[in-house]
Design a protein around this motif. Structure first.
Motif, PDB file in Angstrom:
ATOM      1  N   VAL A   1      15.670  10.477  24.054  1.00  0.00           N
ATOM      2  CA  VAL A   1      15.737  11.714  23.284  1.00  0.00           C
ATOM      3  C   VAL A   1      16.402  12.775  24.148  1.00  0.00           C
ATOM      4  CG1 VAL A   1      14.429  13.509  22.093  1.00  0.00           C
ATOM      5  CG2 VAL A   1      13.672  11.144  21.986  1.00  0.00           C
ATOM      6  N   VAL A   2      17.407  13.451  23.577  1.00  0.00           N
ATOM      7  CA  VAL A   2      18.141  14.500  24.304  1.00  0.00           C
ATOM      8  C   VAL A   2      17.669  15.852  23.791  1.00  0.00           C
ATOM      9  CG1 VAL A   2      20.423  15.498  24.588  1.00  0.00           C
ATOM     10  CG2 VAL A   2      20.133  13.029  24.680  1.00  0.00           C
ATOM     11  N   THR A   3      17.416  16.754  24.711  1.00  0.00           N
ATOM     12  CA  THR A   3      16.859  18.066  24.335  1.00  0.00           C
ATOM     13  C   THR A   3      17.755  19.166  24.887  1.00  0.00           C
ATOM     14  OG1 THR A   3      14.720  17.017  24.692  1.00  0.00           O
ATOM     15  CG2 THR A   3      14.715  19.389  24.397  1.00  0.00           C
ATOM     16  N   GLY A   4      18.035  20.173  24.051  1.00  0.00           N
ATOM     17  CA  GLY A   4      18.817  21.288  24.610  1.00  0.00           C
ATOM     18  C   GLY A   4      19.282  22.262  23.561  1.00  0.00           C
ATOM     19  N   ARG A   5      20.040  23.270  23.990  1.00  0.00           N
ATOM     20  CA  ARG A   5      20.634  24.283  23.117  1.00  0.00           C
ATOM     21  C   ARG A   5      22.142  24.158  23.178  1.00  0.00           C
ATOM     22  NH1 ARG A   5      16.133  26.138  25.278  1.00  0.00           N
ATOM     23  NH2 ARG A   5      14.762  27.384  23.964  1.00  0.00           N
ATOM     24  N   ASP A   6      22.805  24.430  22.033  1.00  0.00           N
ATOM     25  CA  ASP A   6      24.283  24.361  21.983  1.00  0.00           C
ATOM     26  C   ASP A   6      24.801  23.044  22.525  1.00  0.00           C
ATOM     27  OD1 ASP A   6      24.044  27.743  23.005  1.00  0.00           O
ATOM     28  OD2 ASP A   6      24.746  27.073  21.035  1.00  0.00           O
ATOM     29  N   LEU A   7      24.168  21.998  22.125  1.00  0.00           N
ATOM     30  CA  LEU A   7      24.527  20.673  22.641  1.00  0.00           C
ATOM     31  C   LEU A   7      25.441  19.927  21.696  1.00  0.00           C
ATOM     32  CD1 LEU A   7      21.412  18.758  23.928  1.00  0.00           C
ATOM     33  CD2 LEU A   7      23.258  19.753  25.254  1.00  0.00           C
ATOM     34  N   ALA A   8      26.331  19.108  22.287  1.00  0.00           N
ATOM     35  CA  ALA A   8      27.078  18.136  21.490  1.00  0.00           C
ATOM     36  C   ALA A   8      26.698  16.754  22.009  1.00  0.00           C
ATOM     37  CB  ALA A   8      28.575  18.365  21.634  1.00  0.00           C
ATOM     38  N   VAL A   9      26.374  15.848  21.100  1.00  0.00           N
ATOM     39  CA  VAL A   9      25.960  14.494  21.486  1.00  0.00           C
ATOM     40  C   VAL A   9      26.793  13.498  20.694  1.00  0.00           C
ATOM     41  CG1 VAL A   9      24.040  12.868  21.565  1.00  0.00           C
ATOM     42  CG2 VAL A   9      23.592  15.315  21.823  1.00  0.00           C
ATOM     43  N   ALA A  10      27.432  12.577  21.393  1.00  0.00           N
ATOM     44  CA  ALA A  10      28.226  11.552  20.700  1.00  0.00           C
ATOM     45  C   ALA A  10      27.867  10.192  21.259  1.00  0.00           C
ATOM     46  CB  ALA A  10      29.715  11.831  20.866  1.00  0.00           C
ATOM     47  N   THR A  11      27.739   9.232  20.389  1.00  0.00           N
ATOM     48  CA  THR A  11      27.412   7.864  20.815  1.00  0.00           C
ATOM     49  C   THR A  11      28.500   6.925  20.346  1.00  0.00           C
ATOM     50  OG1 THR A  11      25.057   8.327  20.606  1.00  0.00           O
ATOM     51  CG2 THR A  11      25.705   6.021  20.640  1.00  0.00           C
TER      52      THR A  11
END
Lengths: 258, 454, 142
Positions: free
Chosen positions: A162-172
């Motif tokens: 699980v990725v946690t944060g603000r203003d995040l971009a996540v790509a898989t």
């Protein structure tokens, strides 16, 4: 049951589904911006779909059009592809298997543009998930950062981190649903070292592109990713091992100890 | 009395009745089976530190029923593996009854397990049962196979219900029933990949593998390899088919080294005649004469398609014989006086017993008409040689010259209560006989009955 | 028929008795895993964390199965937000550089009250979306 003051919308486009999640009470401007964002996605589909023979990108690929004759966005995307290819030493390619196919850049880029539309209209806290690639702005709730699960590539229905944060971009990037569709540009054969790799950064365009390149690279991506600023990664290999960049622990769960 | 009895064709047949020995009671086998079930429950007990919440109770019960169902499947297969020692101790027909009752209970356990796990886990996962079922079936390892196995098992159960069985031929039912092998095989894997009691416990996993592989080995050896070995070694063939009475024929079979079969008087084989249309069926028929190193005989009444086909067998036809089976032997008796009560074609296993049982033997033979008395001249010969009594009871049901009541039987045999009784005949006759015998004071353990109605 | 009723009743009574004889609270959060007798991650769900957002602390969870064997997991919550997950060694010892890929089942997440906002994964088609975790989230909040 929606949280008080949130708007959710799922839109089918580009052969996948885009999930919008806008937090905070929506204003008229935000509602209009959502409609604009949806229209934008369909426009991108029309121009860039390699599944439509009449799209600009298909015609460009067949030589029926030149880059100057296409919409300015096409040039922008192709320039992004070239920059990515340079940065990844050829592991990212806009012509995998010989055909012109910038799809790896297009989806993330389209989502990031849509996110900007919403942000400019006043939606400061939102998340857009385009077929597994996510751009978030702000946070999920006051004092609560976004929590983005990463699908487990080997155990469908479960997560792996699980990725946690603000203003995040996540790509898989991975083989999970559509089979090995990412080609290793050096061999033109499907990339097979990794089951999936997830990149985390601020801008989805960059993160999405790099994820595609990293997946094609396989285990060798570990060194390369370490050298990139502002990008962290978590990978699951084909034989069910996990590795991650050192800075990943700041964003996501990973097994403790080294 | 050491007179030498002989069969109708004058061959010498040595007596080989073993003295009544202390037998292992069939209940001992049940004790072993239940002991195993207790061990399985102990496995659950060991792995469960606590049971918390409604979902904890439901999944706990689901795990217990699952473990028991998995164990029961192995036991059920073992009961029908035709293991010689089980057959001798328990008897073929009783094994089949235990298997049938146990089978129904196992289907119930498997369904309970499924329902409890679905309900309990959907509470834990906070979804509804339909979504949870989909998740369990398609996303948990091997559960899809387990589900197919369950459906097969339930299907076989439905098809085995008496109402359904009456509508199909025995062969059809028999072959459908073999789907249980597939069902158990499919269900095995999800037990080990998802069973909590196995995940972190290597000895438990090893024990489970041992249980199942052991049963598989028993099945393979006794139901498949041994018949093939026997067929090759003994080379049984039909020698002659001989009519005995209207609708009754004897089939004489020749072969080699038949003494190795160790067939005792009273036992039966499952006969597979390798003739067109008969390859697929294996019919149980008792030996109607003591076995001989080169010769076996069965006597068959034409009661349906298969037995009629037996009457038309040609000499030279090859035969596979699976067996011997049955606990209807001299070893069962505990007294030196024996009454043999036979009705119709039930005379067949009694005829070799009549010839070979030591001590004082009386035979009472029920038949509809005098012409129906099969093997009559042999019975008279044997009675003459050993000084035994034969009594024929002719007539249909209530019109019979000897009514099946305690009084009538006691008149015929004054010290009936101290006899062992071997009983074989159609169900109506045997039921009446049993109550008459009990009424006459014969204890239950001295009434020996073998039924073929399984 | 009576026998069926008797057998069913006896079974239900037996099940009830066995379950009732066990303690009905979770064991205290353990620092070390009990040797080989922890319940596994497949549907048993003995949640070991209380369901309260403001919780902080360390909890040892269910044993999960990975491709390399069962491992047990310890999670740390800070004000209801999960921050680290420690994989305690299971039966198999890995080399220092290899880590078994963590697996977070829906049960484990539900038990820890993890609130996931979105799910990232390899691109799914419109068909695939229907059965994806993301669509479950979208539907739940519609």
């Amino acid at each position: 049951m929606t949280e008080p003051g949130a708007v959710r919308h799922a839109e089918h486009a580009m052969g996948t589904v885009f999930s919008f999640d806008i937090r905070g009470a929506p204003t008229r401007a935000v509602t209009r911006a959502l409609a604009d964002a949806v229209a934008w996605l369909h426009r991108v589909d029309e121009v860039f779909s390699t599944y439509r023979p009449g799209s600009q990108i298909s015609r460009l690929g067949r030589g029926e059009l030149t880059e100057q004759q296409c919409d300015p966005e096409v040039a922008e995307v192709l320039e992004l592809c070239r920059a990515a290819a340079r940065s990844s030493d050829g592991w990212f390619s806009a012509t995998p298997g010989g055909r012109l196919d910038p799809s790896a850049v297009v989806k993330g880029w389209a989502v990031e543009r849509a996110s900007q539309l919403l942000h400019d209209a006043g939606a400061r806290h939102h998340s857009i998930n385009g077929g597994g690639d996510i751009q978030t702005r702000g946070e999920a709730a006051p004092g609560q950062p976004w929590q983005i699960g990463v699908a487990h590539p080997l155990c469908p229905g479960d997560l792996t981190t699980v990725v946690t944060g603000r203003d995040l971009a996540v790509a898989t990037s991975g083989t999970a649903e559509r089979g090995p569709h990412i080609l290793n540009p050096r061999t033109d054969r499907p990339a097979t070292d990794l089951a999936s790799i997830t990149l985390v950064g601020r801008h989805l365009t960059e993160v999405d592109t790099l994820a595609t390149a990293a997946f094609a690279m396989g285990d060798a991506a570990r060194e390369w990713l370490r050298s990139l600023d502002g990008i962290e990664a978590f990978a699951v290999t084909a034989d069910a091992q996990a590795w991650w960049t050192p800075g990943f622990a700041a964003y996501g769960w990973c097994p403790a100890g080294q | 009395m050491t007179a030498v009895p002989h069969t109708r064709s004058g061959r010498y047949v040595p007596r080989h009745a073993p003295p009544p020995a202390r037998r292992v009671p069939p209940e001992a086998v049940l004790v072993v089976v239940y002991g195993g079930a207790v061990a399985v429950l102990a496995l659950w007990w060991r792995h469960t530190p606590s049971v918390v919440g409604l979902d904890g109770w439901l999944t706990g019960a689901g795990r217990i029923t699952g473990l028991l169902a998995g164990y029961a499947c192995a036991v059920l297969l073992a009961l029908m593996a035709r293991v010689p020692v089980l057959d001798r101790v328990v008897g073929t027909d009783r094994l089949a009854r235990w298997h049938a009752t146990g089978g129904r209970y196992t289907v119930f356990l498997a369904l309970a397990h499924t329902a409890l796990i679905i309900w309990g886990s959907s509470i834990t996962a906070r979804t509804n049962v339909f979504d949870q079922t989909t998740t369990l079936v398609f996303q948990y390892q091997d559960v899809l196979w387990g589900t197919i196995g369950l459906l097969l098992l339930v299907g076989v159960g439905v098809v085995s219900a008496r109402a359904a069985r009456r509508r199909m031929s025995y062969e059809t039912w028999h072959y459908l029933h073999f789907c249980t092998y597939l069902a158990v095989f499919l269900a095995f894997f999800h037990q080990l990949s998802n069973g909590e009691d196995f995940v972190a416990d290597r000895p438990a996993r090893l024990a489970w593998y041992t249980l199942y592989l052991g049963v598989a080995a028993l099945l393979l050896w006794n139901r498949f390899l041994t018949p093939v070995r026997r067929a090759l070694r003994h080379r049984l063939r039909v020698a002659e088919v001989h009519p005995e009475a209207p609708g009754v024929v004897s089939v004489h079979l020749t072969g080699e080294r038949l003494e190795e079969l160790r067939a005792q008087p009273g036992q039966f084989f499952r006969w597979r005649f390798l003739a067109p249309g008969q390859w697929w069926t294996a019919n149980p028929f008792s030996l109607s004469a003591p076995a001989d190193p080169h010769h076996l005989r069965i006597t068959v009444k034409e009661a349906g398609g298969h037995s009629r086909a037996v009457a038309r067998l040609r000499p030279g036809t090859r035969v596979w014989a699976e067996g011997p089976y049955g606990a209807f032997t001299a070893a069962r008796r505990s007294s030196s006086k024996v009454l043999l009560l036979g009705g119709g074609v039930g005379i067949t296993p009694l005829r070799p017993l009549f010839e070979t049982l030591p001590g004082e033997v009386t035979l009472v033979y029920f038949a509809r008409r005098v012409e129906d008395l099969a093997l009559r001249s042999e019975l008279e010969d044997i009675a003459a040689v050993r000084g035994a009594r034969v009594h024929y009871a002719i007539g249909e049901g209530a019109g019979n010259s000897l009514p099946l009541t305690a009084d009538a039987l006691c008149d015929l045999i004054p010290d009936l209560a101290s006899h062992d009784v071997y009983l074989c005949g159609p169900p109506g006759m045997t039921e009446a006989a049993k109550s008459a015998l009990r009424g006459a004071g014969v204890p239950r353990r001295r009434i020996h009955h073998e039924s073929f109605a399984f | 028929m009576n026998r069926a009723v008797a057998a069913t009743t006896a079974t239900v009574a037996g099940l009830f008795l066995m379950l009732a004889l066990k303690p009905h609270q979770t064991p205290a959060a353990a620092a070390a895993p009990p040797a080989g007798s922890a319940p596994s991650g497949s549907p048993s769900g003995t949640p070991s964390a209380p369901e309260h957002d403001r919780t902080s602390g360390t909890f040892t969870g269910d044993t999960i199965s990975t491709a390399r064997g069962p491992v047990q997991v310890r999670v740390t919550l800070v004000k209801g937000r999960l921050t680290t997950i420690a994989v305690l060694k299971g039966e198999h010892d890995e080399g220092a550089s290899a880590h078994a890929v963590p697996r977070l089942t829906q049960e484990a997440l539900a038990a820890q009250s993890a609130k996931i906002d979105a799910v990232s994964g390899a691109t799914f088609t419109s068909q695939g979306y229907i059965s994806s975790l993301q669509s479950a989230l979208d539907r739940a909040n519609d």
